[in-house]
Design a protein around this motif. Structure first.
Motif: not given
Length: 316
Positions: A3-6, A11-13, A39-42
């Motif tokens: 999930d973190a890699l996705q 984010f990079a895209k 939102a999940a990453l933030e």
């Protein structure tokens, strides 16, 4: 971890494409899913990475620093994938290439059918623009640049020399005369990308020099400068790949014989530093180097046309 890699990839895209909708298209997701991933990453990091409005996205300071790290991580993953797949016989995948508009249109686009026949599994996307793209941030695999790359931070492969000539139309020369030395260009209307700029040269003995030229017309598009020269508006410094046909048919005249201009400029393929280039990228670079070479076809002497034979009349 998956999930973190996705989330990092999403984010990079988003940063690379500049919008949630464009990132969603590239990733094959809906904009809602892309928004939830961001939102999940933030939430996981506990910081805001992107300030979003209805019309634009802007990285926060934390987001800019995090993007730089994510870009390196993604590049390392791509490099690892490329190293594993380097032994594959057939390059494959999407290859995004940025090119100067006129050069790409005249000398790269016509080669694509032959490249497609040789590498049918490569999907090629060309972006033709005279601006200098950021290869890494804008998601290009490589770019073609016509420049002096002495201070480039990218890896580079020289594809061909870029010989340049000072030229003007016969109509302009009949009206204003021809310069005999580079210093004479000061008295002429010179067509360039700015109203005043330096043209570097070497004289017939190899001694370097520079002349400050000026003119009433400026443009950042090479094709426009060529058309202005053809129309008799002034003197232009043009690459031979752009004006060979016009020099041969006499619509432009090469000036200042014995002098060479912009000798450090060449045609390069530039790409991010990697130990293992993806097979698709390497294949395209090698294909262009093979197609152009140290003496590109636009600088070779034109083949002489055989003179028609006059048939003797039969005896009466």
């Amino acid at each position: 971890m998956a999930d973190a890699l996705q989330e990092i990839t999403v984010f990079a895209k988003i940063v690379g494409t500049g919008s949630l909708s464009a990132a969603a298209r590239d990733l094959g997701m809906s904009p809602a899913v892309v928004s939830r991933r961001l939102a999940a990453l933030e939430a996981r990091l506990g910081v805001r990475l992107v300030n979003r409005t209805t019309r634009s996205l802007h990285l926060t300071d934390e987001g800019a620093a995090y993007y730089e790290t994510c870009s390196r991580v993604i590049a390392d993953i791509e490099e690892a994938d490329a190293a594993v797949s380097a032994g594959r016989a057939d390059p494959r995948g999407i290859l995004r290439v940025a090119l100067p508009a006129s050069f790409g249109n005249q000398h790269v686009a016509p080669l694509v059918p032959r490249f497609a026949e040789r590498y049918p599994d490569v999907q090629l996307a060309l972006s033709l623009s005279d601006r200098t793209v950021n290869v890494v941030e804008e998601g290009f695999d490589l770019a073609i640049r016509i420049a002096d790359l002495a201070d480039s931070s990218l890896a580079a492969r020289k594809l061909a020399p870029n010989r340049r000539v000072v030229c003007a139309s016969p109509a302009y020369l009949r009206r204003y005369g021809a310069p005999r030395t580079p210093e004479d260009l000061i008295k002429h209307n010179c067509l360039a990308t700015d109203f005043s700029m330096n043209w570097d040269y070497r004289d017939p003995d190899g001694k370097p020099g520079s002349v400050r030229v000026a003119g009433r017309y400026a443009c950042d598009n090479w094709e426009v400068l060529r058309e202005w020269a053809l129309a008799g508006l002034g003197v232009a410094l043009k690459s031979t790949w752009d004006v060979r046909r016009h020099l041969e048919d006499g619509s432009l005249v090469s000036l200042l014989p014995g002098y060479t201009f912009a000798t450090d400029v060449a045609i390069y393929a530039v790409y991010p530093h990697r130990r293992h280039l993806p097979a698709k990228t390497r294949a395209f670079i090698e294909f262009l180097a093979e197609s152009f070479g140290p003496e590109p076809y636009w600088d070779r002497p034109a083949p002489r046309q055989p003179k028609p034979r006059i048939k003797a009349r039969p005896a009466v």
